[in-house]
Design an enzyme around this catalytic site. Structure first.
Site, short mmCIF file in Angstrom:
data_model
loop_
_atom_site.label_atom_id
_atom_site.label_comp_id
_atom_site.label_asym_id
_atom_site.label_seq_id
_atom_site.Cartn_x
_atom_site.Cartn_y
_atom_site.Cartn_z
N TRP A 78 0.90 -1.16 0.00
CA TRP A 78 0.00 0.00 0.00
C TRP A 78 0.93 1.20 0.00
CZ3 TRP A 78 -1.12 4.31 2.98
CH2 TRP A 78 -2.37 4.91 2.77
N GLY A 105 5.50 0.06 7.02
CA GLY A 105 5.67 1.21 7.90
C GLY A 105 6.29 2.37 7.17
N GLU A 487 -22.68 4.18 9.69
CA GLU A 487 -22.02 3.01 9.12
C GLU A 487 -22.57 2.70 7.71
OE1 GLU A 487 -19.51 1.35 9.53
OE2 GLU A 487 -19.81 -0.66 8.74
N LYS A 491 -20.17 2.54 4.43
CA LYS A 491 -20.07 1.35 3.56
C LYS A 491 -20.29 1.76 2.11
CE LYS A 491 -18.35 -1.02 5.48
NZ LYS A 491 -18.01 -0.96 6.87
N LYS A 613 -6.75 -2.31 4.82
CA LYS A 613 -7.55 -2.75 5.95
C LYS A 613 -6.93 -2.36 7.29
CE LYS A 613 -10.43 -6.38 7.51
NZ LYS A 613 -11.59 -5.51 7.40
C1 F6R Z 1 -14.49 0.53 7.36
C2 F6R Z 1 -13.31 0.03 8.02
C3 F6R Z 1 -12.45 1.01 8.74
C4 F6R Z 1 -11.92 0.39 10.04
C5 F6R Z 1 -10.92 1.34 10.71
C6 F6R Z 1 -10.40 0.78 12.02
O1 F6R Z 1 -15.17 -0.48 6.70
O2 F6R Z 1 -13.02 -1.14 7.97
O3 F6R Z 1 -13.11 2.21 8.98
O4 F6R Z 1 -13.00 0.13 10.89
O5 F6R Z 1 -9.83 1.57 9.86
O6 F6R Z 1 -9.75 -0.44 11.82
P1 F6R Z 1 -9.53 -1.45 13.01
O7 F6R Z 1 -10.86 -1.90 13.47
O8 F6R Z 1 -8.69 -2.54 12.46
O9 F6R Z 1 -8.82 -0.65 14.09
#
Ligand code: F6R
Length: 618
Positions: A78, A105, A487, A491, A613
């Site tokens: 990424w 990183g 939410e 989405k 993600k």
């Molecule tokens: C939206 C989504 C992001 C995560 C956010 C936090 O669909 O997946 O908004 O919820 O980046 O990620 P985590 O839960 O891994 O800390």
């Protein structure tokens, strides 16, 4: 953000490449703009890397038929520094092929190091910050002749957050990894060993893992795993067993991971609820190893999280305040840390994260602990940083979530925070034991109800396909329906690249109503008419106000709500559920809608553009 895999095995064959590529397939959600592998063979290192999705690398590997190897590194990127090109893809090479590294990183002092290396005559092949580490490692290898010692010298020069994995041409059966503020987990095999950004990288090969701590270096051969800190002192990381089912990380007959994960939701909720009640019917949260006296003294709860996880926190606020009477705030983790929040030893901070690696949330956890607050992590990924740094962890058992946009983790997070709220209410006596049991019984019934909602997906999918050309969508909700609206909008933005906004329905007349015009699609999450009377009536008035201006309403309402049918354009009914638990049944229709609309537009719902993600940089 990037995904990293390392493997070392007992024989010279294609397994290192297969493990690396298989691991990358499972880690693609971490980044997918380029990918590459480095194979360590007795004849030297062999690197293949390509811009674009993993399939492009796989095709290149198929064509090149690389040599058998004993170890491999894999990387899915990424981009941060340097555009997604073949040259900027990892692995990066140092010392004209002496060593290869992959990196996750950001190396913050890369510009200074690049200049220093250029002054020494090093010619750079890419625009990345990573390449400086490859050249530093090569120089350190020249001086020390040892890959681990060279890695220790290299990390001593770097500032920022990084996970680095390295192989060298003279030790083809060794992989060395290092981590600082960036994830890395070791997988322990039988005569072979693995490294991954998270356990998904090697879950199909082993469930035995080691949790690496901050500032540690691991040296892996087929028979050994040795870990030292950045000062070179040996440390003994905590072993753990991964409880994820390897099959959970495959599509299992669904066209996409997102479709599968939407269907996984009843199971994710059921597993998160499993084993939480003792024989006397009392809620037990065994992982909550915080002194009960400390939890009784808590006078404020602050939920910190980002994105979808923060919306789960919004839902938690309604439930926790209602059940526990503890003032509860929800704060985006990145805002929390920089606004000098009032937090002390009576504050309980709840950090919600699917990945357990979101840097913004990690920094909020560190800040809260520095102020003396206790931190409970609500996390899905075992072996990740947030539960390791928190005082206690409450795991959601959603299994691996591969699609970049969160679905099943969201419902599991909401479920886990309900458990936390009920546990605190039980402990502090703000709910009677029979009241706690009644809510738990309602929760037990939720997986079937969510299953029923998903079984009705065809209607929502049909609706989505009929709206494939819409330009902008509004989502309204009140009370716990408000975070559901947020939410739903997120989405749709993420998956279908459609402008969408979520609002508290009560806010409509304070501004957003100006956006209502003929043809506009407005989703409304309607509270139960069996809940607070005023809430239902007020949302129905909002729907009428929207109708009066020619917009098209799609409402999510409870079965038996006949009144709503009279005012709404389209009604999607969901099973009757107590008000506070309703987000678990009102969210899936919005997920299905976004997923189908994106599919109708020909978009990749598992890997939407620009997203990763696990956001491991601030
Ligand atoms: C939206 C989504 C992001 C995560 C956010 C936090 O669909 O997946 O908004 O919820 O980046 O990620 P985590 O839960 O891994 O800390």
């Amino acid at each position: 953000m990037c995904g990293i895999v390392g493997y070392v095995g007992p024989s010279l064959d294609s397994r290192p490449m297969d493990v690396a590529v298989g691991g990358l397939r499972r880690l693609q959600y971490r980044g997918y703009d380029s990918a590459g592998v480095a194979l360590a063979t007795p004849a030297g290192l062999h690197v293949v890397k390509r811009a674009g999705k993993l399939e492009i690398l796989e095709a290149a590997l198929f064509e090149a038929s690389p040599p058998p190897a004993t170890a491999a590194l894999g990387h899915t990127r990424w981009a941060t520094h340097g555009a997604p090109t073949d040259a900027n893809a990892h692995p990066h090479i140092g010392g004209q092929g002496r060593c290869a590294i992959v990196h996750n990183g950001i190396i913050e002092n890369h510009a200074v190091l690049r200049q220093e290396l250029a002054d020494q005559g090093v010619v750079f092949a890419s625009d990345t910050d990573t390449e400086v580490a490859a050249h530093l490692l090569a120089a350190a290898l020249e001086q020390t002749g040892d890959l681990t010692a060279a890695m220790l010298r290299t990390v001593a020069r770097l500032e920022g957050a990084f996970t680095l994995l390295a192989v060298a041409d003279d030790v083809p059966s060794t992989v060395v990894g290092a981590r600082r503020s960036s994830p890395l987990v070791v997988g322990l095999g039988d005569g072979e060993n693995f490294l991954g950004s998270d356990v998904a990288a090697f879950i199909e090969h082993t469930r035995q893992a080691l949790e690496l701590g901050e500032d540690q270096v691991v040296t892996m051969t087929p028979q050994s795993v040795k870990v030292v800190d950045f000062a070179g002192q040996e440390v003994h990381p905590r072993p753990f067993t991964v409880d994820w089912d390897a099959n959970a990380a495959v599509k299992g007959g669904f066209p996409t991971f997102m479709n599968k994960e939407i269907h996984d939701q009843p199971d994710a909720i059921a597993k998160t609820l499993l084993g939480r009640v003792d024989q006397a019917g009392r809620l037990q949260l065994d992982e909550l190893r915080i002194d009960e006296a400390v939890l009784r003294r808590v006078d404020k709860i602050v939920v910190v999280a980002c994105g979808t996880a923060a919306y789960a926190g919004h839902v938690a606020k309604y439930a926790i305040e209602h059940w526990c009477r503890i003032p509860t705030e929800v704060e985006l983790a990145h805002e929390f840390r920089y606004r000098d929040p009032v937090v002390d030893e009576k504050t309980l901070v709840v950090a919600i994260s699917q990945s357990g690696e979101t840097m913004d949330t990690i920094m909020a956890v560190r800040h809260a602990r520095d102020q003396g607050a206790k931190v409970i992590a609500v996390v899905n990924t075992m072996g990740s940083t947030i539960p390791r740094e928190a005082d206690a962890a409450l795991y959601t058992h959603a299994g691996p979530e591969i699609a970049v946009a969160s679905t099943k983790a969201f419902l599991a997070q909401i479920t886990a925070t309900y458990l936390l709220g009920l546990y605190l209410a039980q402990l502090r006596g703000t709910l009677f034991a029979d009241e706690v049991r009644a809510v738990l019984a309602e929760l037990e019934a939720i997986p079937d109800k969510v299953g029923d909602v998903i079984a009705g997906e065809d209607r929502i999918r049909h609706l989505a396909r009929s709206m494939a050309d819409i330009g902008s969508v509004l989502f309204l909700g009140r009370h716990v329906g408000y975070p559901v609206a947020l939410e739903g909008a997120l989405k749709l933005k993420e998956l279908a690249y459609i402008h969408a906004e979520g609002f508290a329905a009560g806010e409509l007349k304070h501004g957003p109503i100006a956006l209502i015009e003929p043809g506009r699609v407005v989703f409304v999450v309607v509270p139960s008419p069996r809940g607070r009377d005023q809430l239902h009536a007020k949302v129905l008035s909002n729907i009428s106000e929207i109708n009066a201006r020619g917009a098209r309403t799609v409402v999510i309402a409870e079965e038996g709500d006949v009144e709503v049918a009279g005012v709404a354009g389209e009604v999607v009914y969901v099973p009757q559920t107590p008000t506070l638990l309703a987000p678990l049944v009102t969210t899936p229709p919005l997920q299905i809608f976004a997923c189908e609309l994106a599919t109708a537009k020909g978009l990749d719902v598992d890997q939407p553009r620009n997203l990763a993600k696990s956001v491991t940089v601030e």
